[in-house]
Scaffold this active site. Structure first.
Site, PDB file in Angstrom:
ATOM      1  N   GLU A 103      -0.577   3.841   0.782  1.00 28.84           N
ATOM      2  CA  GLU A 103      -1.957   4.206   0.453  1.00 28.84           C
ATOM      3  C   GLU A 103      -2.017   5.608  -0.153  1.00 28.84           C
ATOM      4  OE1 GLU A 103      -4.990   1.995   3.320  1.00 28.84           O
ATOM      5  OE2 GLU A 103      -3.461   3.066   4.461  1.00 28.84           O
ATOM      6  N   GLU A 123       0.171  -3.100   8.160  1.00 24.45           N
ATOM      7  CA  GLU A 123      -0.790  -2.815   9.221  1.00 24.45           C
ATOM      8  C   GLU A 123      -1.173  -4.046  10.037  1.00 24.45           C
ATOM      9  OE1 GLU A 123      -1.456   0.606   6.341  1.00 24.45           O
ATOM     10  OE2 GLU A 123      -0.883  -1.500   6.223  1.00 24.45           O
TER      11      GLU A 123
END
Length: 647
Positions: A103, A123
Site C-alpha cells: 500500500e 490482510e
C-alpha cells in the site's frame, strides 16, 4: 534509527530500517511524515527514492499494534501525504512488499523492483482487509480482474508478473538503489501519476457475482475475503474518495472482531513455533541425505515432503515388488501435484530424480537422517531400528513416525539413543503442515534442534509433544471420536453431526474424517490394547470394520463411496450394521452438537496441559488447526475457551 536519510545529487534516499521486516510501526510512520514535509521544502531535492534495508522492502504494518487503539499518524494519512508530495516519490522494492508495504508503494508515484521481489496484500489471512488504500489504488493501477485475487484471494505476484500487470514501472536486474536513483532523477519535474486518480469502469453485475461466488467458496466461512471484495466494489460504484472511507471503516470494524483476534493469535503462534526458546543456542546437525523406511501412503508422503524441501532421499522397502510400489506411490504424488498446477512437469521430474530406491536397510547407511514409516507394530519397528542402529553413523538422526506406540519402547535397545526422536507426520504428509516432534528422555538438544530445523526446511508447523497414547493430536481426536460416537448411540444421525461440524468451519465432519483416514487404523490400535488386557468396549467403528467397511479405500465406512469418488453417500448397509448400538433416532440442534464436541475437546486439552504433554495452549491450537482442520477463524479450542473466559 528506524528511518535513514541520504542524498545523492538531487535525489534523496529514504530507507526504512526496522528489522526484521521493516514493519510500519508508529515511530516509522511519524518519521516518514516529517520527512515528506522536510523534503518538499528542500530546494536541493528534486525526487525521492524510498526503500527498505535488509532482506526486503516492507513486510507490512506492525501487527502488534492491532490490539491497541490506532496511533497517529495512521498509515492512510502517511500514504496520502506521500501521494500529495510536491516531488515524485519512487518506491525501490526488493525482497517483498506485502500488506501495508505494498500500500505504501501504491501511494508512491512510481515503483521499480529488483528481480525476485514479491507483491501481495495478505490482510485477509489475518481477518482484516487492506486498510490504507489497497482496495482502491491497486484496481485503478492494474485493473479489477488482476487486482481482486490479490486483495481478496491471497494471490502474490513475482516481479515478472507484477511488471506484466503494470504494478511496477521498471524491473532492475542489479544495483537496485543506484538504478532507482537514476530513474528518480529522470522523472524529476515530470507530472506525478497517481494511482488513486485513474478512472475505473464498472464491469457489471455478472462480473461481481462471479467474483463473489468464487471468493465466498474459497473463504470457507471467513468474513474478510467477501468484505474485501465489497470494499473494492463500493469504490468502483461510489468513487475513490468514498471507497477509501468505506475501506477504512471496514478495516477498523474487522480489526476489532473476534475472528481477527483469533487469526492474529495464530499468526504469532505459528511464527514462534519453529524457534523454541530453549533451542535457540543449539546448532542443528547438518542433514544432506535423508532415508525413509516404508513406501506406503505415509512413507511416500514423507519422501515427497523431504524432496519438496530439496533433500535427496533414499526410499527403503523389504523387497523389489514393495519397492516398485513405493516408488510408484512417490511418482504419483509428484504427477498429481503437476496436474493441479502446484509444480511444473519438469519440477516433478526433477524431484522424482532425487529419490533413490533400495531393498533392505543397508542402503541407508550413509544417511544423515532416517525416518521410519512402517506398519504400526512394535516388533516390526524395533527390528527396523535394531538394524538402523547397527548400520548408520552414531550421530545420524533416527526418527519414528509412529502415531500411537510409545517411542521409548521402540528405541529401548538402540545404541546412542540420544539421536532418536519421534516425528509424527500427518497424512497426506506432503500437504499437511503439522509435525509433532516427540523427544524421549535421552534425546539430545542437538537432535531436537535438528528436528525443528527439518520442520522449518519442509515448511511445517512443528509442535513439541510429550509421550502419551496418541501424543497431542490423536489423543484429542480419540476424545472427539468418543463424544461423536456417544451421540450416535443416543440416536443422533452421524450425518447430522458431520453437517454441524462443517457448518462450524471444519472441512469435513468426524465421521467423514474417519472414512477418509481409514477406520482400520484406530481399530487395530484398540485391538492391540485389548490383546494387552485392556477392557475396551466395542465401538460403532469396530462393528463397521468387522463387517469389512474400513472407509473410502474400501468403498464404504460410515458412508458409501462410488469408485474413484470421495463424495460420501448415505449407506443402508452401515445403518443395518450399526442398528444394534443405536437408540431411537432423535434430533439434536447443530449448536448443541458443536458445543458437545468443543467441550470434549477443550476438556482433553486442559488435561494435556496439566500433564505437561503440551507446553502451551497455543501448541494445542496449532495441532488442531494444522492437523485436524479446526477452523482458523476460531483460533483453536483453547483460544476459544480463554476468549470466552475474558468476555
Amino acid at each position: 534509527m528506524s528511518v535513514l536519510l541520504e542524498h545523492r545529487g538531487v535525489v534523496a534516499i529514504v530507507s526504512i530500517d526496522n528489522p526484521p521486516v521493516n514493519a510500519l510501526k508508529t515511530g516509522v510512520r511519524a518519521r516518514l511524515v516529517v520527512l515528506v514535509s522536510q523534503l518538499d521544502q528542500d530546494t536541493a531535492v528534486a525526487a525521492v527514492v524510498i526503500a527498505g534495508t535488509g532482506k526486503l522492502f516492507v513486510g507490512g504494518a506492525d501487527i502488534a499494534e492491532f490490539d491497541r487503539p490506532v496511533e497517529e499518524p495512521s498509515l492512510p494519512d502517511l500514504i496520502a501525504r506521500i501521494e500529495g508530495a510536491a516531488k515524485p516519490w519512487v518506491a525501490a522494492i526488493h525482497g517483498a512488499a506485502l500488506g501495508g508495504g505494498l500500500e505504501l508503494a501504491l501511494g508512491c508515484h512510481y515503483r521499480v523492483a529488483a528481480t525476485g521481489a514479491t507483491f501481495g496484500l495478505p490482510e485477509v489471512t489475518l481477518g482484516i482487509i487492506p486498510g490504507a488504500g489497497g482496495t482502491q489504488r491497486l484496481p485503478r493501477l492494474i485493473g479489477l480482474a488482476a487486482a481482486i485475487p490479490i486483495i481478496a484471494e491471497r494471490l502474490t505476484l513475482d516481479t515478472p508478473r507484477a511488471a506484466e500487470a503494470g504494478l511496477i514501472d521498471r524491473v532492475i536486474h542489479r544495483s537496485l538503489i543506484d538504478r532507482a536513483v537514476e530513474f528518480a532523477a529522470g522523472v524529476a519535474g515530470a507530472p506525478r501519476p497517481l494511482a488513486i486518480a485513474r478512472p475505473l469502469a464498472d464491469p457489471g453485475a455478472a462480473f461481481w457475482q462471479a467474483a463473489a461466488d468464487r471468493i465466498t467458496k474459497g473463504a470457507r466461512g471467513q468474513t474478510a475475503p467477501p468484505a474485501a471484495l465489497a470494499a473494492v466494489r463500493f469504490g468502483v460504484e461510489a468513487g475513490a474518495t468514498a471507497g477509501l472511507a468505506r475501506e477504512r471503516e471496514t478495516f477498523l470494524a474487522l480489526r476489532a472482531s473476534d475472528e481477527a483476534a483469533a487469526l492474529r493469535y495464530l499468526f504469532f503462534a505459528e511464527r514462534a513455533a519453529p524457534r523454541p526458546a530453549d533451542l535457540r543456542g543449539i546448532t542443528p546437525r547438518e542433514v544432506a541425505l535423508a532415508g525413509v523406511v516404508g513406501g506406503g501412503t505415509m512413507g511416500a508422503g514423507i519422501t515427497a515432503a523431504l524432496r519438496n524441501a530439496g533433500l535427496p532421499v533414499i526410499l527403503s522397502e523389504r523387497d523389489e515388488a514393495a519397492l516398485a510400489r513405493g516408488m510408484a506411490n512417490v511418482q504419483g504424488l509428484f504427477a498429481a501435484a503437476a496436474r493441479r498446477g502446484l509444480m511444473s512437469g519438469s519440477d516433478a521430474a526433477d524431484r522424482m530424480a532425487g529419490v533413490t530406491g533400495t531393498v533392505g536397510l543397508d542402503g541407508l547407511a550413509k544417511c544423515d537422517l532416517v525416518i521410519e514409516a512402517v506398519f504400526e507394530d512394535l516388533d516390526v519397528k524395533r527390528a527396523v531400528f535394531g538394524d538402523l542402529g547397527r548400520l548408520c553413523a552414531a550421530d545420524a538422526i533416527l526418527a519414528t513416525n509412529t502415531s500411537y506406540i510409545d517411542p521409548r519402547l521402540i528405541a529401548a535397545d538402540l545404541p546412542a539413543p540420544d539421536r532418536f526422536v519421534g516425528l509424527h507426520f500427518f497424512s497426506p504428509a506432503q500437504v499437511m503442515k503439522l509435525l509433532e516432534i516427540i523427544p524421549l528422555p535421552a534425546t539430545s538438544p542437538t537432535t531436537l534442534a535438528t528436528a525443528f530445523d527439518l520442520a522449518r526446511r519442509m515448511g511445517k508447523v512443528p509442535v513439541r509433544a510429550g509421550i502419551c497414547e496418541g501424543f497431542i493430536g490423536n489423543r484429542m481426536l480419540k476424545r472427539i471420536r468418543s463424544e461423536a460416537e456417544a451421540m450416535v448411540r443416543e440416536g443422533v444421525p452421524h450425518a447430522a453431526i458431520d453437517a454441524a461440524m462443517r457448518a462450524f468451519g471444519y472441512g469435513m465432519g468426524p465421521f467423514e474424517m474417519q472414512d477418509m483416514a481409514g477406520l482400520d487404523i484406530s481399530f487395530m490400535n484398540r485391538e492391540a490394547a485389548r490383546a494387552r488386557g485392556e477392557d475396551l468396549p466395542e465401538t460403532p467403528g469396530d462393528l463397521l470394520v468387522r463387517a469389512g467397511r474400513t472407509g473410502v479405500k474400501w468403498g464404504g465406512g460410515w458412508y458409501d463411496y462410488a469408485p474413484d469418488d470421495r463424495k460420501p453417500r448415505p449407506s443402508p448397509d452401515a445403518a443395518r450394521i450399526l442398528a444394534p448400538m443405536i437408540a431411537t433416532p432423535r434430533d439434536l440442534p447443530a449448536p448443541d452438537i458443536v458445543q458437545r464436541i468443543m467441550a470434549a475437546l477443550t476438556a482433553e486439552g486442559k488435561a494435556i496441559l496439566a500433564e505437561g504433554v503440551a507446553e502451551t495452549a497455543s501448541d494445542i491450537d496449532l495441532v488442531q488447526v494444522h492437523g485436524y482442520g479446526f477452523p482458523r477463524a476460531n483460533g483453536g479450542p483453547m483460544f476459544q475457551t480463554s476468549r470466552k473466559a475474558t468476555q
